[in-house]
Design a protein around this motif. Structure first.
Motif, PDB file in Angstrom:
ATOM      1  N   SER A 109       0.844  -1.195   0.000  1.00 24.81           N
ATOM      2  CA  SER A 109       0.000   0.000   0.000  1.00 24.81           C
ATOM      3  C   SER A 109       0.879   1.245   0.000  1.00 24.81           C
ATOM      4  O   SER A 109       2.074   1.169   0.292  1.00 24.81           O
ATOM      5  CB  SER A 109      -0.883   0.031   1.260  1.00 24.81           C
ATOM      6  OG  SER A 109      -0.095   0.327   2.399  1.00 24.81           O
ATOM      7  N   GLU A 110       0.286   2.370  -0.322  1.00 25.26           N
ATOM      8  CA  GLU A 110       0.992   3.653  -0.261  1.00 25.26           C
ATOM      9  C   GLU A 110       1.526   3.906   1.132  1.00 25.26           C
ATOM     10  O   GLU A 110       2.604   4.445   1.317  1.00 25.26           O
ATOM     11  CB  GLU A 110      -0.002   4.785  -0.576  1.00 25.26           C
ATOM     12  CG  GLU A 110      -0.095   5.141  -2.018  1.00 25.26           C
ATOM     13  CD  GLU A 110      -1.173   6.190  -2.266  1.00 25.26           C
ATOM     14  OE1 GLU A 110      -2.144   6.272  -1.486  1.00 25.26           O
ATOM     15  OE2 GLU A 110      -1.042   6.911  -3.260  1.00 25.26           O
ATOM     16  N   GLU A 111       0.697   3.516   2.097  1.00 28.63           N
ATOM     17  CA  GLU A 111       1.059   3.795   3.491  1.00 28.63           C
ATOM     18  C   GLU A 111       2.286   2.993   3.901  1.00 28.63           C
ATOM     19  O   GLU A 111       3.181   3.495   4.572  1.00 28.63           O
ATOM     20  CB  GLU A 111      -0.126   3.476   4.407  1.00 28.63           C
ATOM     21  CG  GLU A 111      -1.285   4.451   4.273  1.00 28.63           C
ATOM     22  CD  GLU A 111      -2.118   4.259   2.996  1.00 28.63           C
ATOM     23  OE1 GLU A 111      -1.973   3.202   2.327  1.00 28.63           O
ATOM     24  OE2 GLU A 111      -2.911   5.166   2.668  1.00 28.63           O
ATOM     25  N   LEU A 157      -7.634   1.267   0.414  1.00 33.97           N
ATOM     26  CA  LEU A 157      -6.926   0.209  -0.314  1.00 33.97           C
ATOM     27  C   LEU A 157      -7.596  -0.115  -1.647  1.00 33.97           C
ATOM     28  O   LEU A 157      -6.934  -0.308  -2.658  1.00 33.97           O
ATOM     29  CB  LEU A 157      -6.830  -1.053   0.549  1.00 33.97           C
ATOM     30  CG  LEU A 157      -5.828  -0.925   1.698  1.00 33.97           C
ATOM     31  CD1 LEU A 157      -6.012  -2.062   2.687  1.00 33.97           C
ATOM     32  CD2 LEU A 157      -4.402  -0.908   1.168  1.00 33.97           C
ATOM     33  N   LEU A 158      -8.944  -0.152  -1.621  1.00 35.61           N
ATOM     34  CA  LEU A 158      -9.639  -0.447  -2.875  1.00 35.61           C
ATOM     35  C   LEU A 158      -9.407   0.673  -3.894  1.00 35.61           C
ATOM     36  O   LEU A 158      -9.253   0.416  -5.085  1.00 35.61           O
ATOM     37  CB  LEU A 158     -11.133  -0.660  -2.628  1.00 35.61           C
ATOM     38  CG  LEU A 158     -11.478  -1.950  -1.856  1.00 35.61           C
ATOM     39  CD1 LEU A 158     -12.975  -2.022  -1.560  1.00 35.61           C
ATOM     40  CD2 LEU A 158     -11.023  -3.194  -2.597  1.00 35.61           C
ATOM     41  N   ALA A 159      -9.351   1.906  -3.402  1.00 35.77           N
ATOM     42  CA  ALA A 159      -9.068   3.033  -4.301  1.00 35.77           C
ATOM     43  C   ALA A 159      -7.664   2.905  -4.886  1.00 35.77           C
ATOM     44  O   ALA A 159      -7.436   3.159  -6.072  1.00 35.77           O
ATOM     45  CB  ALA A 159      -9.214   4.351  -3.547  1.00 35.77           C
ATOM     46  N   ALA A 219       8.846   8.339  -2.281  1.00 33.27           N
ATOM     47  CA  ALA A 219       8.507   6.970  -2.663  1.00 33.27           C
ATOM     48  C   ALA A 219       7.031   6.983  -2.975  1.00 33.27           C
ATOM     49  O   ALA A 219       6.228   7.424  -2.161  1.00 33.27           O
ATOM     50  CB  ALA A 219       8.808   6.011  -1.520  1.00 33.27           C
ATOM     51  N   GLU A 220       6.698   6.556  -4.174  1.00 35.35           N
ATOM     52  CA  GLU A 220       5.282   6.636  -4.531  1.00 35.35           C
ATOM     53  C   GLU A 220       4.885   5.532  -5.488  1.00 35.35           C
ATOM     54  O   GLU A 220       5.703   5.021  -6.244  1.00 35.35           O
ATOM     55  CB  GLU A 220       4.989   8.003  -5.171  1.00 35.35           C
ATOM     56  CG  GLU A 220       5.856   8.282  -6.376  1.00 35.35           C
ATOM     57  CD  GLU A 220       5.940   9.772  -6.701  1.00 35.35           C
ATOM     58  OE1 GLU A 220       5.205  10.561  -6.115  1.00 35.35           O
ATOM     59  OE2 GLU A 220       6.753  10.125  -7.565  1.00 35.35           O
ATOM     60  N   LEU A 221       3.611   5.179  -5.422  1.00 40.03           N
ATOM     61  CA  LEU A 221       3.086   4.237  -6.393  1.00 40.03           C
ATOM     62  C   LEU A 221       2.901   4.991  -7.706  1.00 40.03           C
ATOM     63  O   LEU A 221       2.607   6.186  -7.707  1.00 40.03           O
ATOM     64  CB  LEU A 221       1.754   3.661  -5.920  1.00 40.03           C
ATOM     65  CG  LEU A 221       1.835   2.815  -4.652  1.00 40.03           C
ATOM     66  CD1 LEU A 221       0.447   2.316  -4.253  1.00 40.03           C
ATOM     67  CD2 LEU A 221       2.784   1.635  -4.824  1.00 40.03           C
ATOM     68  N   VAL A 222       3.085   4.280  -8.804  1.00 35.39           N
ATOM     69  CA  VAL A 222       3.069   4.934 -10.101  1.00 35.39           C
ATOM     70  C   VAL A 222       1.956   4.345 -10.964  1.00 35.39           C
ATOM     71  O   VAL A 222       1.910   3.135 -11.182  1.00 35.39           O
ATOM     72  CB  VAL A 222       4.427   4.725 -10.811  1.00 35.39           C
ATOM     73  CG1 VAL A 222       4.409   5.365 -12.178  1.00 35.39           C
ATOM     74  CG2 VAL A 222       5.547   5.289  -9.963  1.00 35.39           C
ATOM     75  N   ALA A 223       1.065   5.216 -11.421  1.00 34.37           N
ATOM     76  CA  ALA A 223      -0.059   4.735 -12.231  1.00 34.37           C
ATOM     77  C   ALA A 223       0.371   4.463 -13.671  1.00 34.37           C
ATOM     78  O   ALA A 223      -0.133   3.552 -14.314  1.00 34.37           O
ATOM     79  CB  ALA A 223      -1.198   5.737 -12.207  1.00 34.37           C
TER      80      ALA A 223
END
Ligand SMILES: [Fe+2]
Ligand SMILES: [Fe+2]
Lengths: 352, 244
Positions: B7-9, B144-146, B172-176
């Motif tokens: 997760s992002e968190e 989380l679903l988002a 640090a990030e999630l990348v779409a």
């Protein structure tokens, strides 16, 4: 009493035809007797010569280095096989394994053929060159300067020492060390890393005869590896069964790996960006390939627990040393040294 | 929010821990200074098809089911009536008998509703869930679903980008859209292998044994072997509760 049947169904009185080594021997007879001269006749040198002469000097240098490493390596393994491995196969710790001794004759034969292939190929395709064959005749001439300059030659020296010692003492731990440097490192990592490099360079320099020969060589080496893994596994099994004289075998194998694995950096130096890597063999890919081989051989096939961090650290340190070294300068130094030695030997001859 | 993995968190906790880790700082001095030291972590084979809402840890879903139970009969009817056809299909397929024998019909409906909801695979959540149900999905589950909807690429892969320079990790990030970036290094493995790493497995070992795939200047990583090891160690020290 007749022994178990083989795939072909034959049984024998003295020979155990169900032995793994009998199987290797038989496979060696069947597949390992490719005729080097016949291959030269059938494929011919022409196309390779043409392609070779069309390559840039930097490309030629890379191939020359790779094949020089192979030539010196094949020569060294051939020598150590006939002088030492044959005697090691007859050591008491292998329980009079007649079939292993039979297999070793095939093994040694193929190593000499590999030398034959490389020596003739290099001379015929790449042209006459001074490899200082007259020096140090006991080992077929001095090592080729580039092999010595990168440090790769050291691993062959170490192999000579460890196999000689084991052949003499026939102690299981000494034998484990000898077989590790020979089968696991020189054959398992360097030769296999070399096959990988030959495959990759052939995309940019498709030398048909060279590829043909190496297809045979790598098939032969596959059997050599099988033998090495089986022999070491036997020593490890006896150690794990608690037999006193085998204690220390596993540790010795791992220690020899740690001690000698930097040779991978010596070998790979010619494929790094430091020398531009014109044939795009790519040192990074080679390193990963070798890493996977190490894991497969030591952790999986031999079921040992080697530490990748230690291995990686040692290879990285040696790589750093290689980067700091002026290889061309080192090559010149070895050439000069050999020339001086030649002068001394000639003088000694004249005095006789 | 609990640090659910992935997760992002969790990624943010990892980033913070990494930036504060002395061993990492010492070992990675100079990393990424004269070259692109950024890393992309690629988690493949997320089991989104295989995992249903009912398979998720209770701590995540209990609240949603409690809310549905707490609805008045009218509220429940309205929720039921607005359901998507995709949900109706699942509802028709589940067996409503047995569990609440003797209960009234409305209660049986609710049991069936919950069961039908439990069978929804995470990959199907966006097509099955409808606005009225969404209002009951809150907290960690909502977030989380988002994230699943925003960041899962090709059905089962997630990309995390870490900016690494000179001993620090600033972002640090999630990348779409991973194709929009080209970091110096990429570390790829199936989700399950990442969970082993987060549980303390050695990253160098994972790469060398071909469980994880490292792309980029491997030689550099070898020279910074201690930094790579520290990155793995910090992952092992970052608290994580696994989604799958
Ligand atoms: Fe050979
Ligand atoms: Fe061999």
């Amino acid at each position: 009493m007749p022994q178990d049947t083989t795939q072909s169904g034959f049984q024998a009185e003295r020979i155990d035809t169900s032995s793994k080594w009998y199987d290797l021997f038989q496979k060696g007879v069947e597949l390992g007797t490719w005729n080097v001269e016949k291959l030269f006749d059938e494929v011919g040198f022409e196309e390779d010569r043409e392609i070779w002469s069309s390559l840039e000097p930097g490309e030629q240098k890379q191939i020359r280095y790779l094949l020089s490493g192979f030539l010196d390596g094949e020569f060294a393994v051939g020598e150590d096989a006939s002088h030492h491995l044959q005697r090691i196969a007859g050591a008491p710790c292998f329980d009079d394994n007649e079939e292993m001794e039979m297999y070793m004759t095939m093994f040694t034969l193929t190593e000499h053929k590999h030398t034959q292939f490389l020596d003739v190929y290099m001379h015929e395709v790449m042209g006459e060159q001074d490899v200082f064959a007259d020096l140090n005749p006991k080992r077929g001439g001095a090592r080729i300067p580039i092999v010595q300059a990168t440090g790769l030659g050291e691993i062959f020296d170490r192999q000579g020492q460890l196999t000689a010692r084991a052949a003499h003492s026939r102690d299981p731990v000494d034998i484990a060390k000898a077989l590790t440097v020979y089968h696991m490192i020189v054959e398992g990592l360097l030769a296999r890393g070399g096959f990988y490099s030959i495959n990759k360079l052939s995309q940019n320099a498709p030398l048909p005869l060279l590829n043909h020969g190496f297809k045979f060589i790598s098939t032969d080496e596959g059997r050599h590896m099988t033998h090495g893994v089986e022999a070491l596994s036997e020593l490890i099994a006896k150690e794990r069964a608690g037999e006193p004289e085998f204690q220390g075998v596993s540790q010795a194998i791992v220690d020899v790996l740690y001690e000698n694995v930097p040779a991978v950096a010596d070998f790979g130096y010619m494929f790094t960006d430091a020398v531009d890597d014109p044939l795009e063999i790519n040192f990074n890919d080679l390193l990963l390939r070798v890493g996977h081989l190490i894991d497969g051989q030591f952790n999986e096939a031999l079921d040992l627990d080697m530490d990748h961090r230690t291995v990686v650290g040692r290879v990285a340190d040696r790589h750093q040393e290689c980067l700091e070294k002026d290889i061309d300068d080192a090559v010149r130094t070895y050439r000069d040294l050999y020339q001086r030695k030649r002068g001394v030997e000639a003088a000694a001859d004249g005095g006789r | 929010m609990v640090d659910w993995f992935p997760s992002e968190e969790w990624l943010e906790s990892y980033r913070r821990n990494l930036a504060e880790d002395d061993a990492y700082a010492a070992a990675s001095e100079g990393w990424g200074v004269e070259f692109d030291g950024d890393f992309c972590f690629v988690l493949t084979h997320l089991p989104l098809e295989e995992t249903t809402l009912g398979d998720l840890p209770d701590a995540l879903t209990a609240e949603l089911f409690d809310r549905i139970d707490a609805l008045s009969a009218d509220e429940f009817d309205r929720l039921r009536e607005t359901a998507t056809p995709a949900f109706d299909e699942r509802f028709a397929a589940v067996d409503g008998t047995g569990e609440s024998e003797g209960a009234d019909e409305e209660e049986n409906e609710r049991v069936r509703f919950r069961r039908a909801l439990s069978t929804v695979a995470l990959a199907d959540v966006p097509t099955v869930v409808w606005p009225a149900l969404e209002t009951h999905i809150r907290g960690d589950l909502e977030s989380l679903l988002a994230q699943l909807e925003a960041y899962v690429v090709d059905g089962s892969t997630v990309y995390a980008h870490l900016s690494l320079e000179d001993g620090d990790c600033e972002r640090a990030e999630l990348v779409a859209d991973p194709s929009a970036r080209d970091p110096g290094f990429e570390l790829e493995a199936p989700y399950e292998t990442w969970t082993e790493l987060v549980a303390g497995a050695d990253v160098i070992e994972s790469v060398m044994s071909n469980e994880m795939e490292l792309d980029g200047d491997v030689t550099r990583v070898l020279h910074y072997g201690d930094a790579a090891a520290a990155m793995g160690d910090v992952a092992g020290e970052t608290d994580a509760r696994y989604l799958f």
